[in-house]
Design a protein around this motif. Structure first.
Motif, PDB file in Angstrom:
ATOM      1  N   UNK A 137      52.771 -71.712  10.345  1.00  0.00           N
ATOM      2  CA  UNK A 137      53.925 -72.541  10.702  1.00  0.00           C
ATOM      3  C   UNK A 137      54.564 -72.033  11.995  1.00  0.00           C
ATOM      4  N   UNK A 138      54.676 -70.717  12.124  1.00  0.00           N
ATOM      5  CA  UNK A 138      55.274 -70.131  13.326  1.00  0.00           C
ATOM      6  C   UNK A 138      54.429 -70.465  14.561  1.00  0.00           C
ATOM      7  N   UNK A 139      53.119 -70.338  14.441  1.00  0.00           N
ATOM      8  CA  UNK A 139      52.231 -70.656  15.568  1.00  0.00           C
ATOM      9  C   UNK A 139      52.346 -72.127  15.943  1.00  0.00           C
ATOM     10  N   UNK A 140      52.495 -72.997  14.932  1.00  0.00           N
ATOM     11  CA  UNK A 140      52.624 -74.431  15.191  1.00  0.00           C
ATOM     12  C   UNK A 140      53.881 -74.703  16.014  1.00  0.00           C
ATOM     13  N   UNK A 141      54.980 -74.036  15.683  1.00  0.00           N
ATOM     14  CA  UNK A 141      56.222 -74.227  16.435  1.00  0.00           C
ATOM     15  C   UNK A 141      56.080 -73.720  17.865  1.00  0.00           C
ATOM     16  N   UNK A 145      56.279 -76.060  21.204  1.00  0.00           N
ATOM     17  CA  UNK A 145      57.320 -75.830  22.218  1.00  0.00           C
ATOM     18  C   UNK A 145      56.708 -75.704  23.618  1.00  0.00           C
ATOM     19  N   UNK A 146      55.592 -75.011  23.727  1.00  0.00           N
ATOM     20  CA  UNK A 146      54.933 -74.870  25.032  1.00  0.00           C
ATOM     21  C   UNK A 146      54.538 -76.233  25.595  1.00  0.00           C
ATOM     22  N   UNK A 147      54.027 -77.090  24.731  1.00  0.00           N
ATOM     23  CA  UNK A 147      53.605 -78.411  25.193  1.00  0.00           C
ATOM     24  C   UNK A 147      54.811 -79.292  25.534  1.00  0.00           C
ATOM     25  N   UNK A 148      55.898 -79.157  24.783  1.00  0.00           N
ATOM     26  CA  UNK A 148      57.122 -79.906  25.091  1.00  0.00           C
ATOM     27  C   UNK A 148      57.655 -79.498  26.459  1.00  0.00           C
ATOM     28  N   UNK A 149      57.714 -78.197  26.707  1.00  0.00           N
ATOM     29  CA  UNK A 149      58.191 -77.698  28.008  1.00  0.00           C
ATOM     30  C   UNK A 149      57.318 -78.228  29.142  1.00  0.00           C
ATOM     31  N   UNK A 214      68.052 -94.103  16.664  1.00  0.00           N
ATOM     32  CA  UNK A 214      66.998 -94.077  17.689  1.00  0.00           C
ATOM     33  C   UNK A 214      67.141 -92.852  18.589  1.00  0.00           C
ATOM     34  N   UNK A 215      68.349 -92.616  19.084  1.00  0.00           N
ATOM     35  CA  UNK A 215      68.550 -91.496  19.998  1.00  0.00           C
ATOM     36  C   UNK A 215      68.345 -90.146  19.318  1.00  0.00           C
ATOM     37  N   UNK A 216      68.558 -90.101  18.004  1.00  0.00           N
ATOM     38  CA  UNK A 216      68.343 -88.846  17.273  1.00  0.00           C
ATOM     39  C   UNK A 216      66.872 -88.479  17.214  1.00  0.00           C
ATOM     40  N   UNK A 217      65.996 -89.399  17.597  1.00  0.00           N
ATOM     41  CA  UNK A 217      64.563 -89.126  17.606  1.00  0.00           C
ATOM     42  C   UNK A 217      64.114 -88.413  18.871  1.00  0.00           C
ATOM     43  N   UNK A 218      65.023 -88.185  19.800  1.00  0.00           N
ATOM     44  CA  UNK A 218      64.664 -87.509  21.053  1.00  0.00           C
ATOM     45  C   UNK A 218      65.206 -86.094  21.065  1.00  0.00           C
ATOM     46  N   UNK A 219      64.577 -85.233  21.859  1.00  0.00           N
ATOM     47  CA  UNK A 219      65.041 -83.856  21.947  1.00  0.00           C
ATOM     48  C   UNK A 219      64.190 -83.037  22.894  1.00  0.00           C
ATOM     49  N   UNK A 220      64.442 -81.740  22.923  1.00  0.00           N
ATOM     50  CA  UNK A 220      63.708 -80.832  23.805  1.00  0.00           C
ATOM     51  C   UNK A 220      63.176 -79.608  23.062  1.00  0.00           C
ATOM     52  N   UNK A 221      63.473 -79.495  21.776  1.00  0.00           N
ATOM     53  CA  UNK A 221      63.149 -78.291  21.017  1.00  0.00           C
ATOM     54  C   UNK A 221      62.124 -78.571  19.931  1.00  0.00           C
ATOM     55  N   UNK A 222      61.101 -77.745  19.863  1.00  0.00           N
ATOM     56  CA  UNK A 222      60.094 -77.856  18.809  1.00  0.00           C
ATOM     57  C   UNK A 222      60.729 -77.616  17.449  1.00  0.00           C
ATOM     58  N   UNK A 223      61.675 -76.703  17.388  1.00  0.00           N
ATOM     59  CA  UNK A 223      62.352 -76.425  16.122  1.00  0.00           C
ATOM     60  C   UNK A 223      63.103 -77.666  15.645  1.00  0.00           C
ATOM     61  N   UNK A 224      63.745 -78.363  16.566  1.00  0.00           N
ATOM     62  CA  UNK A 224      64.471 -79.587  16.214  1.00  0.00           C
ATOM     63  C   UNK A 224      63.537 -80.601  15.575  1.00  0.00           C
ATOM     64  N   UNK A 252      50.313 -83.875  16.657  1.00  0.00           N
ATOM     65  CA  UNK A 252      51.613 -84.302  17.172  1.00  0.00           C
ATOM     66  C   UNK A 252      51.420 -84.976  18.527  1.00  0.00           C
ATOM     67  N   UNK A 253      52.155 -86.049  18.737  1.00  0.00           N
ATOM     68  CA  UNK A 253      52.134 -86.755  20.021  1.00  0.00           C
ATOM     69  C   UNK A 253      53.497 -86.588  20.676  1.00  0.00           C
ATOM     70  N   UNK A 254      53.529 -86.028  21.881  1.00  0.00           N
ATOM     71  CA  UNK A 254      54.774 -85.826  22.635  1.00  0.00           C
ATOM     72  C   UNK A 254      54.850 -86.923  23.688  1.00  0.00           C
ATOM     73  N   UNK A 255      55.846 -87.782  23.573  1.00  0.00           N
ATOM     74  CA  UNK A 255      55.903 -88.973  24.405  1.00  0.00           C
ATOM     75  C   UNK A 255      57.106 -88.968  25.346  1.00  0.00           C
ATOM     76  N   UNK A 256      56.893 -89.510  26.508  1.00  0.00           N
ATOM     77  CA  UNK A 256      57.958 -89.693  27.485  1.00  0.00           C
ATOM     78  C   UNK A 256      59.060 -90.541  26.863  1.00  0.00           C
TER      79      UNK A 256
END
Length: 399
Positions: A137-141, A145-149, A214-224, A252-256
């Motif tokens: 689980x820790x590795x997944x987070x 996060x690296x991919x989100x950044x 809708x807006x609660x579905x956006x963020x910058x943190x993997x933990x979030x 996981x799909x990280x979308x603009x």
């Protein structure tokens, strides 16, 4: 049913209302609904109930077809074809293996065993910290996060939207304090716009609720996002389904993140590559632009032309599996048309303003367009009920 099963919890008007809309409009249980809808046959033989593909008396081919339809509409399957043409949001992926999917399934099952109090605030934070003691689980987070950044830098955007291969965790956003606070803030803005003594009417309140969700579905943190996924029954169902398939495929799909106003999302039904029907996605609210017949016709023409001239040529290449599907369209705040996602052409996919049971002919033959012209009576009933319940609960103010 939802209320009776949680009768001891603290009353919360936004949460009750959100749960109601979710149960009413969203595909809350894709697999279970599909299994109920699929043709059942009498079987004189005794079924081996341990066999993974003979659930509920269904034939293996029925489940195989359902699994195929789901996988064909995984975002990884269609997004690259559309992104290269600028037709959908830019996306990056974090692949997942079976061990990680199993960790997500176990995390949700552990979350469901928590008490109402333990599922919130500091108690939940403690629970999530315990999850991170699992190296998987820790590795997944950390990987997420690296991919989100990387995506924030590559897409040049302030935030992203993260979802599973099949669906998002929109059923769990009500558990987030920022969603409820945003809803209350939006209602307050409506009151201010109406001047002294102004009230947030029903339609404006629902628009505020959907916008906050809708807006609660956006963020910058993997933990979030992972904290959202752990709470999501939709993610749990999709992970369980992926683990049951002969070929495991999920991630996981990280979308603009692109801003789209409530009411400017539309659900289209494509059957054997023919665009058959289109309707308002958030169909429980009135949208000003959709009340005018000329504007509705303009939107219909724009989306139909967008599909015919751009989307269909990109998807319907030689050997493409895309024959029948449900496509979600959007017109963003700049007026640009987008494809949000593809869904299986199955009764497990929400029909929105159409009924799979009584309007299957419309959904497979001709072009029909619908928009919400009035507030639904069931919404009034729900709001009245919620307000009455709120009056009984610990002095909670009416919203």
């Amino acid at each position: 049913f939802w209320w009776s099963s949680r009768s001891q919890r603290e009353l919360n008007f936004p949460e009750i209302l959100w749960r109601f809309f979710y149960e009413l409009t969203m595909d809350a249980s894709a697999l279970s609904v599909a299994l109920k809808r699929v043709r059942l046959k009498k079987n004189k033989e005794v079924n081996d109930r341990s066999a993974p593909m003979t659930k509920a008396g269904l034939e293996k081919k029925d489940l195989d077809q359902y699994y195929k339809d789901v996988q064909d509409t995984y975002v990884e399957s269609w997004e690259p074809l559309l992104t290269e043409k600028g037709l959908t949001f830019r996306t990056a992926y974090v692949p997942m293996d079976k061990k990680e999917a199993e960790a997500m399934v176990k995390a949700y099952e552990a979350y469901e065993k928590l008490s109402e109090e333990e599922q919130k605030g500091k108690h939940f934070d403690k629970f999530y910290t315990m999850l991170l003691k699992n190296p998987t689980f820790l590795k997944m987070q950390e990987t997420l996060q690296k991919q989100i950044d990387s995506c924030l830098n590559l897409f040049k955007c302030e935030k992203v939207f993260v979802k599973g291969s099949s669906r998002s965790a929109k059923d769990a956003v009500i558990e987030l304090p920022n969603m409820t606070a945003d809803f209350e803030s939006r209602c307050q803005r409506v009151r201010k716009q109406k001047g002294k003594g102004g009230e947030c009417d029903l339609n404006s309140g629902v628009v505020s609720l959907l916008g906050a969700g809708k807006d609660a579905m956006s963020g910058t943190s993997a933990q979030y996002f992972l904290q959202l996924f752990v709470r999501s029954e939709r993610i749990y169902q999709d992970m369980t389904l992926a683990l049951e398939m002969e070929e495991f495929k999920s991630g996981w799909a990280i979308r603009e993140w692109v801003d789209v106003d409530i009411g400017m999302e539309f659900r289209g039904f494509i059957y054997r590559r023919k665009f058959c029907a289109l309707c308002q996605y958030d169909y429980l609210v009135k949208v000003k632009d959709l009340q005018d017949s000329k504007k509705r016709q303009d939107i219909k023409s724009r989306i139909k032309n967008f599909y015919a001239d751009s989307v269909a040529p990109a998807l319907h290449r030689e050997g493409s599996p895309f024959q029948s599907y449900v496509a979600d369209f959007a017109i963003d705040t700049t007026g640009k048309c987008w494809i949000i996602e593809l869904n299986p052409y199955q009764e497990s996919t929400d029909g929105a303003m159409f009924s799979w049971a009584t309007e299957k002919t419309i959904l497979s033959t001709g072009m029909s367009v619908r928009a919400c012209m009035h507030e639904c009576a069931c919404v009034h009933v729900c709001v009245m009920l919620c307000l009455r319940l709120s009056q009984r609960g610990n002095g909670l103010k009416q919203q």
